[in-house]
Scaffold this motif. Structure first.
Motif, short mmCIF file in Angstrom:
data_model
loop_
_atom_site.label_atom_id
_atom_site.label_comp_id
_atom_site.label_asym_id
_atom_site.label_seq_id
_atom_site.Cartn_x
_atom_site.Cartn_y
_atom_site.Cartn_z
N GLY A 140 1.45 -5.72 -21.55
CA GLY A 140 1.02 -6.66 -20.53
C GLY A 140 0.10 -5.97 -19.54
O GLY A 140 0.10 -4.76 -19.39
N VAL A 141 -0.69 -6.79 -18.86
CA VAL A 141 -1.59 -6.29 -17.83
C VAL A 141 -1.50 -7.23 -16.64
O VAL A 141 -1.60 -8.45 -16.80
CB VAL A 141 -3.05 -6.22 -18.34
N LEU A 142 -1.30 -6.65 -15.47
CA LEU A 142 -1.32 -7.42 -14.23
C LEU A 142 -2.66 -7.13 -13.56
O LEU A 142 -2.84 -6.09 -12.93
CB LEU A 142 -0.16 -7.01 -13.33
N PRO A 143 -3.63 -8.04 -13.72
CA PRO A 143 -4.99 -7.79 -13.22
C PRO A 143 -5.03 -7.66 -11.70
O PRO A 143 -4.42 -8.45 -10.98
CB PRO A 143 -5.77 -9.02 -13.67
N GLY A 144 -5.73 -6.64 -11.22
CA GLY A 144 -5.92 -6.46 -9.79
C GLY A 144 -4.64 -6.33 -9.00
O GLY A 144 -4.61 -6.68 -7.83
N GLU A 145 -3.60 -5.83 -9.59
CA GLU A 145 -2.27 -5.79 -8.96
C GLU A 145 -2.22 -4.87 -7.75
O GLU A 145 -1.46 -5.10 -6.82
CB GLU A 145 -1.23 -5.36 -10.00
N PHE A 146 -3.03 -3.82 -7.74
CA PHE A 146 -3.00 -2.87 -6.63
C PHE A 146 -4.40 -2.66 -6.06
O PHE A 146 -5.39 -2.73 -6.80
CB PHE A 146 -2.44 -1.51 -7.10
N HIS A 147 -4.45 -2.39 -4.77
CA HIS A 147 -5.71 -2.03 -4.11
C HIS A 147 -5.58 -0.57 -3.73
O HIS A 147 -4.88 -0.23 -2.77
CB HIS A 147 -5.95 -2.92 -2.88
N VAL A 148 -6.20 0.29 -4.50
CA VAL A 148 -6.12 1.74 -4.26
C VAL A 148 -7.51 2.34 -4.37
O VAL A 148 -8.34 1.89 -5.16
CB VAL A 148 -5.15 2.44 -5.24
N GLY A 149 -7.74 3.36 -3.57
CA GLY A 149 -9.03 4.03 -3.62
C GLY A 149 -10.20 3.11 -3.35
O GLY A 149 -11.29 3.32 -3.87
N GLY A 150 -9.97 2.05 -2.56
CA GLY A 150 -11.04 1.14 -2.20
C GLY A 150 -11.37 0.09 -3.23
O GLY A 150 -12.37 -0.61 -3.10
N ARG A 151 -10.53 -0.04 -4.27
CA ARG A 151 -10.81 -1.08 -5.27
C ARG A 151 -9.51 -1.66 -5.82
O ARG A 151 -8.45 -1.05 -5.71
CB ARG A 151 -11.67 -0.53 -6.40
N TYR A 152 -9.64 -2.83 -6.41
CA TYR A 152 -8.50 -3.49 -7.04
C TYR A 152 -8.39 -2.97 -8.47
O TYR A 152 -9.40 -2.90 -9.19
CB TYR A 152 -8.67 -5.01 -7.03
N VAL A 153 -7.17 -2.58 -8.85
CA VAL A 153 -6.98 -2.02 -10.19
C VAL A 153 -5.82 -2.72 -10.89
O VAL A 153 -4.89 -3.22 -10.25
CB VAL A 153 -6.73 -0.49 -10.15
N ASP A 154 -5.90 -2.74 -12.21
CA ASP A 154 -4.86 -3.36 -13.03
C ASP A 154 -3.63 -2.47 -13.12
O ASP A 154 -3.73 -1.24 -13.10
CB ASP A 154 -5.36 -3.60 -14.45
N ASP A 155 -2.50 -3.11 -13.25
CA ASP A 155 -1.23 -2.43 -13.54
C ASP A 155 -0.97 -2.71 -15.02
O ASP A 155 -0.78 -3.86 -15.42
CB ASP A 155 -0.13 -3.01 -12.66
N VAL A 156 -0.97 -1.67 -15.83
CA VAL A 156 -0.82 -1.81 -17.28
C VAL A 156 0.62 -1.49 -17.65
O VAL A 156 1.13 -0.40 -17.35
CB VAL A 156 -1.81 -0.90 -18.04
#
Length: 163
Positions: A140-156
């Motif tokens: 599964g992938v949670l798109p844009g789940e975290f905002h880190v390092g100045g960008r939204y990233v997926d939680d895989v």
């Protein structure tokens, strides 16, 4: 560097593990907004030495893997989760991470787990490649789940069956 010794963590590993955690912190793989403070304990009451396997080379801690349960629910007790993995810079690319992942899988089996899972940030391709090469698949992938390092990233979400 020869293969590291993988062993259970001990209470006296705490200073080395805390230092390793600070030294390896990066927004590439950590959702915390900043590295742990120098005086922050590594072990916690719910996550002590018994939840960690340590990689050691020439008597020096060069990595760890943290194992736990994904939830506290008894209906989920058959699953173990890799809840952290860190490898010192000088031990990267030399099989230390792979040895820790393999040890975590074996420890999960030893404890009677039927599955092992983990979560990894989408941009962390090195970790994702390692996990995939050790039999983990994306579940599964949670798109844009975290905002880190100045960008939204997926939680895989990744996992593998052990039986």
């Amino acid at each position: 560097m020869p293969q590291p010794l993988i062993r259970p963590a001990r209470t006296d590993d705490e200073p080395a593990l805390a230092r390793l955690d600070r030294d390896t912190w990066s927004p590439l793989h950590e959702v915390r907004p900043e590295p742990p403070a120098p005086d922050e304990p590594f072990f916690h009451p719910t996550c002590g030495p018994d939840a960690h396997l340590v990689a050691e080379h020439d008597g020096r801690v060069v990595g760890y893997v943290r194992l736990g349960h994904p939830t506290p629910m008894p209906t989920n007790a058959h699953v173990r989760q890799i809840r952290g993995l860190a490898v010192a810079e000088e031990a990267r690319g030399k099989g230390t991470g792979r040895a820790l992942v393999r040890a975590a899988v074996e420890e999960a089996r030893r404890c009677g787990a039927r599955r092992i899972t983990l979560r990894v940030l989408g941009p962390n391709t090195a970790a994702r490649t390692l996990y995939e090469s050790e039999g983990f698949v994306v579940e599964g992938v949670l798109p844009g789940e975290f905002h880190v390092g100045g960008r939204y990233v997926d939680d895989v979400l990744m996992g593998q069956n052990l039986v």
